[in-house]
Scaffold this motif. Structure first.
Motif, PDB file in Angstrom:
ATOM      1  N   GLN B   8       9.633 -32.299  13.517  1.00 17.15           N
ATOM      2  CA  GLN B   8       8.742 -32.988  14.451  1.00 17.15           C
ATOM      3  C   GLN B   8       7.613 -33.639  13.664  1.00 17.15           C
ATOM      4  N   THR B   9       7.607 -34.956  13.648  1.00 13.91           N
ATOM      5  CA  THR B   9       6.567 -35.660  12.911  1.00 13.91           C
ATOM      6  C   THR B   9       5.254 -35.640  13.684  1.00 13.91           C
ATOM      7  N   GLU B  10       5.359 -35.887  14.983  1.00  2.00           N
ATOM      8  CA  GLU B  10       4.161 -35.957  15.796  1.00  2.00           C
ATOM      9  C   GLU B  10       4.473 -35.440  17.200  1.00  2.00           C
ATOM     10  N   ILE B  11       3.552 -34.663  17.742  1.00  2.99           N
ATOM     11  CA  ILE B  11       3.688 -34.155  19.109  1.00  2.99           C
ATOM     12  C   ILE B  11       2.390 -34.444  19.841  1.00  2.99           C
ATOM     13  N   SER B  12       2.522 -34.909  21.069  1.00  2.00           N
ATOM     14  CA  SER B  12       1.336 -35.140  21.894  1.00  2.00           C
ATOM     15  C   SER B  12       1.481 -34.342  23.184  1.00  2.00           C
ATOM     16  N   VAL B  13       0.471 -33.560  23.500  1.00  2.00           N
ATOM     17  CA  VAL B  13       0.477 -32.761  24.721  1.00  2.00           C
ATOM     18  C   VAL B  13      -0.855 -32.942  25.429  1.00  2.00           C
ATOM     19  N   VAL B  14      -0.884 -32.503  26.658  1.00  2.00           N
ATOM     20  CA  VAL B  14      -2.120 -32.517  27.427  1.00  2.00           C
ATOM     21  C   VAL B  14      -2.715 -31.117  27.369  1.00  2.00           C
ATOM     22  N   GLU B  15      -4.013 -31.057  27.338  1.00  2.00           N
ATOM     23  CA  GLU B  15      -4.705 -29.777  27.256  1.00  2.00           C
ATOM     24  C   GLU B  15      -4.109 -28.773  28.242  1.00  2.00           C
ATOM     25  N   LYS B  16      -4.031 -27.532  27.779  1.00  2.00           N
ATOM     26  CA  LYS B  16      -3.530 -26.379  28.529  1.00  2.00           C
ATOM     27  C   LYS B  16      -2.003 -26.258  28.504  1.00  2.00           C
ATOM     28  N   GLU B  17      -1.343 -27.257  27.990  1.00  2.00           N
ATOM     29  CA  GLU B  17       0.105 -27.112  27.821  1.00  2.00           C
ATOM     30  C   GLU B  17       0.399 -26.193  26.637  1.00  2.00           C
ATOM     31  N   ASP B  18       1.541 -25.534  26.673  1.00  2.00           N
ATOM     32  CA  ASP B  18       2.011 -24.772  25.526  1.00  2.00           C
ATOM     33  C   ASP B  18       2.808 -25.715  24.627  1.00  2.00           C
ATOM     34  N   VAL B  19       2.749 -25.461  23.326  1.00  2.00           N
ATOM     35  CA  VAL B  19       3.479 -26.318  22.403  1.00  2.00           C
ATOM     36  C   VAL B  19       4.047 -25.470  21.268  1.00  2.00           C
ATOM     37  N   THR B  20       5.269 -25.783  20.855  1.00  2.00           N
ATOM     38  CA  THR B  20       5.909 -25.071  19.760  1.00  2.00           C
ATOM     39  C   THR B  20       6.204 -26.025  18.616  1.00  2.00           C
ATOM     40  N   SER B  71      18.052 -15.165  10.997  1.00  2.00           N
ATOM     41  CA  SER B  71      19.419 -15.613  11.285  1.00  2.00           C
ATOM     42  C   SER B  71      19.520 -17.128  11.353  1.00  2.00           C
ATOM     43  N   THR B  72      18.429 -17.777  11.746  1.00  2.00           N
ATOM     44  CA  THR B  72      18.429 -19.245  11.833  1.00  2.00           C
ATOM     45  C   THR B  72      17.490 -19.863  10.811  1.00  2.00           C
ATOM     46  N   SER B  73      16.947 -19.034   9.906  1.00  2.00           N
ATOM     47  CA  SER B  73      16.001 -19.515   8.874  1.00  2.00           C
ATOM     48  C   SER B  73      14.879 -20.335   9.504  1.00  2.00           C
ATOM     49  N   SER B  74      14.297 -19.775  10.538  1.00  2.00           N
ATOM     50  CA  SER B  74      13.226 -20.513  11.217  1.00  2.00           C
ATOM     51  C   SER B  74      11.977 -19.654  11.342  1.00  2.00           C
ATOM     52  N   PHE B  75      10.861 -20.333  11.350  1.00  2.00           N
ATOM     53  CA  PHE B  75       9.552 -19.660  11.483  1.00  2.00           C
ATOM     54  C   PHE B  75       8.692 -20.572  12.340  1.00  2.00           C
ATOM     55  N   ASN B  76       8.888 -20.472  13.651  1.00  2.00           N
ATOM     56  CA  ASN B  76       8.245 -21.396  14.579  1.00  2.00           C
ATOM     57  C   ASN B  76       6.890 -20.882  15.038  1.00  2.00           C
ATOM     58  N   PHE B  77       6.052 -21.818  15.383  1.00  2.00           N
ATOM     59  CA  PHE B  77       4.642 -21.543  15.710  1.00  2.00           C
ATOM     60  C   PHE B  77       4.362 -22.084  17.103  1.00  2.00           C
ATOM     61  N   THR B  78       3.853 -21.233  17.961  1.00  2.00           N
ATOM     62  CA  THR B  78       3.551 -21.638  19.339  1.00  2.00           C
ATOM     63  C   THR B  78       2.066 -21.499  19.606  1.00  2.00           C
ATOM     64  N   ILE B  79       1.511 -22.545  20.193  1.00  2.00           N
ATOM     65  CA  ILE B  79       0.127 -22.510  20.674  1.00  2.00           C
ATOM     66  C   ILE B  79       0.193 -22.482  22.190  1.00  2.00           C
ATOM     67  N   THR B  80      -0.403 -21.467  22.751  1.00  2.00           N
ATOM     68  CA  THR B  80      -0.427 -21.320  24.211  1.00  2.00           C
ATOM     69  C   THR B  80      -1.723 -21.927  24.746  1.00  2.00           C
ATOM     70  N   ALA B  81      -1.618 -22.598  25.867  1.00  2.00           N
ATOM     71  CA  ALA B  81      -2.808 -23.193  26.502  1.00  2.00           C
ATOM     72  C   ALA B  81      -3.598 -24.019  25.487  1.00  2.00           C
ATOM     73  N   SER B  82      -2.964 -25.047  24.974  1.00  2.00           N
ATOM     74  CA  SER B  82      -3.550 -25.840  23.889  1.00  2.00           C
ATOM     75  C   SER B  82      -4.917 -26.409  24.289  1.00  2.00           C
ATOM     76  N   GLN B  83      -5.730 -26.620  23.256  1.00  2.00           N
ATOM     77  CA  GLN B  83      -7.068 -27.179  23.449  1.00  2.00           C
ATOM     78  C   GLN B  83      -7.221 -28.390  22.529  1.00  2.00           C
ATOM     79  N   VAL B  84      -8.176 -29.231  22.858  1.00  2.00           N
ATOM     80  CA  VAL B  84      -8.401 -30.436  22.048  1.00  2.00           C
ATOM     81  C   VAL B  84      -8.683 -30.071  20.593  1.00  2.00           C
TER      82      VAL B  84
END
Lengths: 114, 114
Positions: B8-20, B71-84
């Motif tokens: 993912q090169t760039e992600i845009s979300v609206v405040e309070k959305e969760d994002v991974t 098992s999938t060689s992944s290390f994902n990061f989630t932000i809950t209730a994103s803020q500016v």
């Protein structure tokens, strides 16, 4: 409790001049790493040093670039005869004896070559 | 050889959305370390987390959580209730016993809109 210090924070050089970037690691850290970040790109490893020794320089360009970490004083990254393509942010990081600990990053030196 | 992929090169979300933010890695070592760093617009690098390959427990720190799956060689990061203030470039990185310097992914730019 000072972190990693880098100076200067901004450096402007004309093509053909030399650039010297300094890095003072966290007090007590004996491992220093230099990374380069080209505009809009990720960080790329350049060189890993311990006091007075270069451990891994596999990321260093073969010409014009050199690094040292003397027994006393800061680590120095030297770029001779700079070219426009050297314009980038150069980050220094340090870590304590166990190198897989967190690497503490300095604020970076932004080099601009005119 | 080591490799870290942040597709993912760039992600845009609206405040309070969760994002991974996704991170996939490659290494031949069985002992390795994974990191996440944040680079806000000011440019410095902020350490977020380090995991070693033997600890697959997920971790939560406030609004941040990390999902490590060997098992999938992944290390994902989630932000809950994103803020500016979460707007930044986020880098995933890897080191192993063969290479102590960090190998960084290309980063994911997160824009959180108010």
């Amino acid at each position: 409790n000072a972190g990693v210090m880098q100076n200067p924070r901004h450096l402007v050089r004309r093509r053909g001049q030399e650039a010297r970037l300094r890095c003072s690691p966290v007090k007590g850290h004996s491992h220093v790493y230099w990374y380069r970040q080209l505009p809009e790109e990720g960080l790329k490893f350049m060189v890993y040093l311990q006091k007075e020794n270069i451990i891994d320089e596999s990321g260093m360009p073969k010409e014009r670039f050199s690094a040292e970490f003397p027994k006393e004083g800061p680590s120095i990254l030297r770029i001779q005869q700079v070219v426009r393509g050297d314009s980038a942010a150069y980050f220094c990081a340090s870590s304590p004896e166990d190198p897989h600990n967190e690497q503490f990053f300095g604020p970076g030196t932004r080099l601009t070559v005119l | 050889a080591q490799k870290v992929t942040q597709a993912q090169t760039e992600i845009s979300v609206v405040e309070k959305e969760d994002v991974t933010l996704d991170c996939v890695y490659e290494t031949r070592d069985t002992t390795y370390y994974l990191f996440w760093y944040k680079q806000p617009p000011s440019g410095e690098l902020v350490f977020l987390i380090r995991r070693n390959s033997f600890d697959e427990q997920n971790e939560i720190s406030g609004r941040y959580s990390w999902n490590f799956q060997k098992s999938t060689s992944s290390f994902n990061f989630t932000i809950t209730a994103s803020q500016v203030v979460d707007s930044a470039v986020y880098f995933c990185a890897l080191s192993d016993t063969g290479r102590r310097a960090l190998t960084f992914g290309s980063g994911t730019r997160l824009q959180v809109q108010p």
